[in-house]
Motif scaffolding. Structure first.
Motif, PDB file in Angstrom:
ATOM      1  N   GLY A 180     -12.360  21.154  20.005  1.00 29.15           N
ATOM      2  CA  GLY A 180     -13.380  20.646  19.103  1.00 29.15           C
ATOM      3  C   GLY A 180     -14.724  20.523  19.786  1.00 29.15           C
ATOM      4  N   PRO A 181     -15.738  20.052  19.057  1.00 35.58           N
ATOM      5  CA  PRO A 181     -17.083  19.924  19.623  1.00 35.58           C
ATOM      6  C   PRO A 181     -17.216  18.669  20.484  1.00 35.58           C
ATOM      7  N   ILE A 208     -14.176  14.198  22.721  1.00 29.47           N
ATOM      8  CA  ILE A 208     -13.932  15.196  21.684  1.00 29.47           C
ATOM      9  C   ILE A 208     -12.945  14.598  20.684  1.00 29.47           C
ATOM     10  N   LEU A 209     -13.351  14.506  19.420  1.00 25.71           N
ATOM     11  CA  LEU A 209     -12.482  13.985  18.359  1.00 25.71           C
ATOM     12  C   LEU A 209     -11.881  12.639  18.738  1.00 25.71           C
ATOM     13  N   GLU A 222      -8.646  20.707  16.224  1.00 24.13           N
ATOM     14  CA  GLU A 222      -7.328  20.074  16.317  1.00 24.13           C
ATOM     15  C   GLU A 222      -7.194  19.264  17.591  1.00 24.13           C
ATOM     16  N   VAL A 223      -6.319  18.254  17.497  1.00 20.38           N
ATOM     17  CA  VAL A 223      -6.037  17.382  18.625  1.00 20.38           C
ATOM     18  C   VAL A 223      -4.560  17.018  18.576  1.00 20.38           C
ATOM     19  N   THR A 283      -8.348  18.895  11.621  1.00 26.03           N
ATOM     20  CA  THR A 283      -9.431  18.222  10.906  1.00 26.03           C
ATOM     21  C   THR A 283     -10.653  19.125  10.848  1.00 26.03           C
ATOM     22  N   THR A 284     -11.495  18.868   9.866  1.00 27.12           N
ATOM     23  CA  THR A 284     -12.794  19.558   9.813  1.00 27.12           C
ATOM     24  C   THR A 284     -13.906  18.631  10.302  1.00 27.12           C
ATOM     25  N   ASP A 285     -13.558  17.385  10.636  1.00 27.08           N
ATOM     26  CA  ASP A 285     -14.540  16.456  11.184  1.00 27.08           C
ATOM     27  C   ASP A 285     -14.968  16.915  12.573  1.00 27.08           C
ATOM     28  N   GLN A 286     -16.264  16.817  12.842  1.00 29.68           N
ATOM     29  CA  GLN A 286     -16.763  17.189  14.159  1.00 29.68           C
ATOM     30  C   GLN A 286     -16.669  16.044  15.151  1.00 29.68           C
TER      31      GLN A 286
END
Length: 328
Positions: free
Chosen positions: A114-115, A129-130, A183-184, A228-231
């Motif tokens: 993720g970002p 990240i996440l 993903e996490v 997830t689509t959450d950044q």
């Protein structure tokens, strides 16, 4: 020793290996064979340290056309060379014949992708990240990271529920860009009707993030992948679009010969009544015949939290009974 190699620059628009600095003690615990038992399957889980076959936990595992190679749940059937499928630093699980080094399955799963939401320097250099904290133990590479860079992380969980990264990959945004999934992975705790908490350690301690997933999450202690689509977390919560149950790399069938690399997350207390410690939450027990290699060469090294270790032993009723413990 494994050289760190050249450090590529970020923002190239293609995936690049950013980090593979495996602080190995060369010559300690070296072995030509995975060893142990007759028949069945042995399991070795740790970071890849080289190729010419695939080297994990000081063992050269032979691969051929029959070896199943999985990367983040996808089987690679391209016929490519091992070093074009995997990379030094990736934490993998190898299933092999217990009397040989023939790899039957090599599986890599990242810890998260993720970002970067937060970059914080200090006694430990941290990126977030996440909602998960990642320790980047290399100042040059840490300085090259930028907020919003999308990266893939592979590493080991420490006692604070953080990930010590041994492999970082820069991931370009999709083309076209409209919606990207991240993903996490981790263990579930605090499961309720509205969601659960997710973190790297089985007991739910350390760094965790709240996951919203109505009508409720999986059972506490389950290892899952959250998509997830959450950044980044919103109000401390990430909204899951999908939750998939997975087997953690520290879970083994009973009576399986095991070679496990990781960090000491619960040290030995020093009590003679309980000769055990934990590696990423996995209980490891020794006895009078267990061999201690590296460090001071004694069980006292198991009292060092976050010490990098390699445990060779047999799964016995949910506990890894150690025949040999190697300190990195």
């Amino acid at each position: 020793m494994i050289p760190a190699g050249r450090i590529p620059r970020l923002r190239t628009g293609i995936p690049v290996l950013l980090l593979a600095f495996l602080s190995f003690s060369c010559g300690i615990g070296g072995s030509d064979f995975a060893g142990g038992g007759t028949g069945g399957t042995g399991i070795s889980s740790g970071a890849i340290s080289g190729f010419g076959s695939v080297v994990v936990n000081d063992v050269h595992f032979r691969t051929d056309a029959k070896t199943k190679k999985l990367v983040n749940g996808v089987t690679d059937s391209s016929g490519r060379m091992d070093n074009n499928i995997f990379a030094v630093g990736m934490v993998v699980t190898v299933r092999h014949g217990t009397g040989d080094n023939d790899a039957q399955v090599i599986e890599y799963r990242d810890n998260l992708r993720g970002p970067i939401a937060v970059i914080a320097s200090g006694a430990d250099d941290i990126i977030e990240i996440l909602g998960q904290s990642v320790v980047v133990d290399n100042a040059v590479i840490f300085a090259s990271l930028r907020q919003s860079d999308i990266v893939e992380i592979s590493g080991f969980a420490d006692n604070a529920g953080r990930i010590l990264a041994v492999y970082i990959l820069s991931v370009p945004p999709p083309m076209p860009p409209p919606v990207q999934e991240f993903e996490v992975k981790g263990f579930v705790s605090g499961s309720s009707s509205t969601g659960f908490r997710l973190g790297p350690l089985p007991d739910g301690s350390g760094t965790t993030v709240m996951v919203s997933y109505p009508p409720g999450g999986p059972a506490n202690g389950t290892y899952v992948q959250v998509v997830t689509t959450d950044q980044e977390p919103v109000g401390g919560v990430i909204a899951a679009t999908q939750v998939v149950k997975l087997a953690p790399r520290t879970e083994f069938p009973d009576r399986t010969p095991v070679n496990l690399e990781g960090l000491v997350t619960t040290p030995w207390t020093g009590s003679g009544n309980d000769l055990s410690f934990a590696v990423e939450g996995k209980r490891v027990q020794w006895n009078d015949t267990t061999e201690f290699v590296g460090g001071g060469g004694t069980r006292e090294d198991t009292r060092q939290t976050n010490r990098r270790v390699q445990v060779q032993g047999t799964e016995t009723g949910g506990v890894l009974s150690a025949a040999r413990i190697v300190f990195r």
